[in-house]
Scaffold this motif. Structure first.
Motif, mmCIF file in Angstrom:
data_model
loop_
_atom_site.group_PDB
_atom_site.id
_atom_site.type_symbol
_atom_site.label_atom_id
_atom_site.label_comp_id
_atom_site.label_asym_id
_atom_site.label_seq_id
_atom_site.Cartn_x
_atom_site.Cartn_y
_atom_site.Cartn_z
ATOM 1 N N ARG A 35 0.816 -1.218 0.000
ATOM 2 C CA ARG A 35 0.000 0.000 0.000
ATOM 3 C C ARG A 35 0.846 1.263 0.000
ATOM 4 N N ARG A 36 1.964 1.255 0.716
ATOM 5 C CA ARG A 36 2.804 2.455 0.766
ATOM 6 C C ARG A 36 3.314 2.824 -0.626
ATOM 7 N N LEU A 37 3.588 1.819 -1.475
ATOM 8 C CA LEU A 37 4.046 2.104 -2.836
ATOM 9 C C LEU A 37 2.905 2.623 -3.701
ATOM 10 N N LYS A 38 1.690 2.106 -3.471
ATOM 11 C CA LYS A 38 0.527 2.616 -4.204
ATOM 12 C C LYS A 38 0.271 4.074 -3.832
ATOM 13 N N ASP A 39 0.356 4.378 -2.537
ATOM 14 C CA ASP A 39 0.120 5.747 -2.077
ATOM 15 C C ASP A 39 1.200 6.697 -2.590
ATOM 16 N N LEU A 40 2.407 6.206 -2.671
ATOM 17 C CA LEU A 40 3.522 7.025 -3.149
ATOM 18 C C LEU A 40 3.371 7.337 -4.637
ATOM 19 N N GLN A 41 2.659 6.465 -5.349
ATOM 20 C CA GLN A 41 2.484 6.626 -6.783
ATOM 21 C C GLN A 41 1.873 7.972 -7.149
ATOM 22 N N SER A 42 0.791 8.365 -6.486
ATOM 23 C CA SER A 42 0.134 9.632 -6.828
ATOM 24 C C SER A 42 1.019 10.826 -6.489
ATOM 25 N N GLN A 43 1.772 10.729 -5.406
ATOM 26 C CA GLN A 43 2.700 11.810 -5.047
ATOM 27 C C GLN A 43 3.785 11.952 -6.109
ATOM 28 N N MET A 44 4.262 10.816 -6.622
ATOM 29 C CA MET A 44 5.313 10.851 -7.641
ATOM 30 C C MET A 44 4.803 11.428 -8.957
ATOM 31 N N VAL A 45 3.552 11.134 -9.306
ATOM 32 C CA VAL A 45 2.982 11.686 -10.547
ATOM 33 C C VAL A 45 2.946 13.209 -10.466
ATOM 34 N N ARG A 46 2.483 13.720 -9.319
ATOM 35 C CA ARG A 46 2.440 15.176 -9.130
ATOM 36 C C ARG A 46 3.851 15.770 -9.139
ATOM 37 N N ALA A 47 4.778 15.104 -8.444
ATOM 38 C CA ALA A 47 6.151 15.603 -8.377
ATOM 39 C C ALA A 47 6.797 15.609 -9.759
ATOM 40 N N ARG A 48 6.562 14.566 -10.539
ATOM 41 C CA ARG A 48 7.122 14.522 -11.895
ATOM 42 C C ARG A 48 6.598 15.683 -12.731
ATOM 43 N N GLY A 49 5.300 15.945 -12.622
ATOM 44 C CA GLY A 49 4.717 17.053 -13.371
ATOM 45 C C GLY A 49 5.310 18.388 -12.975
ATOM 46 N N GLU A 63 16.106 13.516 -8.001
ATOM 47 C CA GLU A 63 15.413 14.798 -7.919
ATOM 48 C C GLU A 63 13.997 14.627 -7.371
ATOM 49 N N ILE A 64 13.331 13.554 -7.778
ATOM 50 C CA ILE A 64 11.986 13.285 -7.254
ATOM 51 C C ILE A 64 12.060 12.997 -5.764
ATOM 52 N N ALA A 65 13.033 12.186 -5.357
ATOM 53 C CA ALA A 65 13.192 11.843 -3.939
ATOM 54 C C ALA A 65 13.453 13.098 -3.110
ATOM 55 N N LYS A 66 14.314 13.971 -3.600
ATOM 56 C CA LYS A 66 14.609 15.202 -2.872
ATOM 57 C C LYS A 66 13.363 16.080 -2.776
ATOM 58 N N HIS A 67 12.610 16.167 -3.865
ATOM 59 C CA HIS A 67 11.389 16.980 -3.905
ATOM 60 C C HIS A 67 10.355 16.466 -2.901
ATOM 61 N N LEU A 68 10.237 15.135 -2.787
ATOM 62 C CA LEU A 68 9.257 14.536 -1.887
ATOM 63 C C LEU A 68 9.786 14.335 -0.464
ATOM 64 N N ILE A 70 11.991 11.957 0.470
ATOM 65 C CA ILE A 70 12.074 10.523 0.756
ATOM 66 C C ILE A 70 13.376 9.968 0.199
ATOM 67 N N GLU A 71 13.635 8.700 0.466
ATOM 68 C CA GLU A 71 14.839 8.038 -0.041
ATOM 69 C C GLU A 71 14.709 7.761 -1.537
ATOM 70 N N ARG A 72 15.829 7.790 -2.230
ATOM 71 C CA ARG A 72 15.857 7.500 -3.669
ATOM 72 C C ARG A 72 15.374 6.077 -3.939
ATOM 73 N N GLU A 73 15.718 5.139 -3.061
ATOM 74 C CA GLU A 73 15.327 3.741 -3.232
ATOM 75 C C GLU A 73 13.800 3.588 -3.224
ATOM 76 N N SER A 74 13.120 4.411 -2.420
ATOM 77 C CA SER A 74 11.657 4.359 -2.383
ATOM 78 C C SER A 74 11.066 4.790 -3.721
ATOM 79 N N VAL A 75 11.672 5.789 -4.341
ATOM 80 C CA VAL A 75 11.206 6.247 -5.654
ATOM 81 C C VAL A 75 11.400 5.140 -6.682
ATOM 82 N N ILE A 76 12.532 4.473 -6.632
ATOM 83 C CA ILE A 76 12.802 3.386 -7.581
ATOM 84 C C ILE A 76 11.837 2.224 -7.353
ATOM 85 N N GLU A 77 11.608 1.854 -6.083
ATOM 86 C CA GLU A 77 10.657 0.773 -5.772
ATOM 87 C C GLU A 77 9.264 1.114 -6.298
#
Length: 127
Positions: A35-49, A63-68, A70-77
Motif C-alpha cells: 500500500r505504501r508504494l501505491k500511495d507514493l504513486q500519486s505523489q510521484m505523478v504530481r512531483a514529476r509534473g 530529484e523526485i526523492a529530494k522533492h518529496l 524521501i529516499e531515492r530507493e523508495s522512488v525506484i521501488e
C-alpha cells in the motif's frame, strides 16, 4: 443521528468516495503491491509534473526523492511497482504482425537434464 444537527450528505459523500477510492487502489492492480508504494504513486505523478515544468526535462529519481523528502530507493521501488498495475498476456504477439511469435513462446522451457542434475547432487554426498 438526525438530532446531531449535521447534514447526512456531509458525512456520506466523503465516506462513500473514500471507500470507492480504496477499493480501486486495493483491487485495481494486477499484482499485489504494498500500500505504501501505491500511495507514493500519486505523489510521484504530481512531483514529476511539477519538476518537469520547473526543469524543462524529465526529473531523475534523485530529484523526485529530494522533492518529496524521501529516499531515492523508495522512488525506484514505486516506479518498478507502477508497472504492476496491468499485465500483458503471454498469448500476445511480440510484434505488429503474424510473423512474430507469441511472448509466451519466447520464454524458456524446463531443462530436460534438470532431473539428472538433481539425481547427481543427491548422490554426490553419499560417494
Amino acid at each position: 443521528d438526525p438530532e446531531n444537527g449535521s447534514d447526512f450528505l456531509a458525512f456520506a459523500v466523503p465516506t462513500m468516495m473514500g471507500e470507492v477510492r480504496r477499493h480501486f487502489r486495493d483491487y485495481g492492480w494486477a499484482v499485489k503491491v504494498p500500500r505504501r508504494l501505491k500511495d507514493l504513486q500519486s505523489q510521484m505523478v504530481r512531483a514529476r509534473g511539477e519538476l518537469s515544468q520547473e526543469l524543462g526535462r524529465a526529473p531523475t529519481p534523485s530529484e523526485i526523492a529530494k522533492h518529496l523528502g524521501i529516499e531515492r530507493e523508495s522512488v525506484i521501488e514505486a516506479t518498478i511497482a507502477s508497472s504492476n498495475y496491468t499485465t500483458l498476456s503471454t498469448d500476445v504477439q511480440a510484434g505488429p504482425d503474424a510473423e512474430y511469435r507469441a511472448i509466451g513462446d519466447t520464454i524458456g522451457d524446463v531443462d530436460p537434464n534438470l532431473d539428472k542434475v538433481v539425481d547427481l547432487e543427491t548422490v554426490r554426498p553419499l560417494i
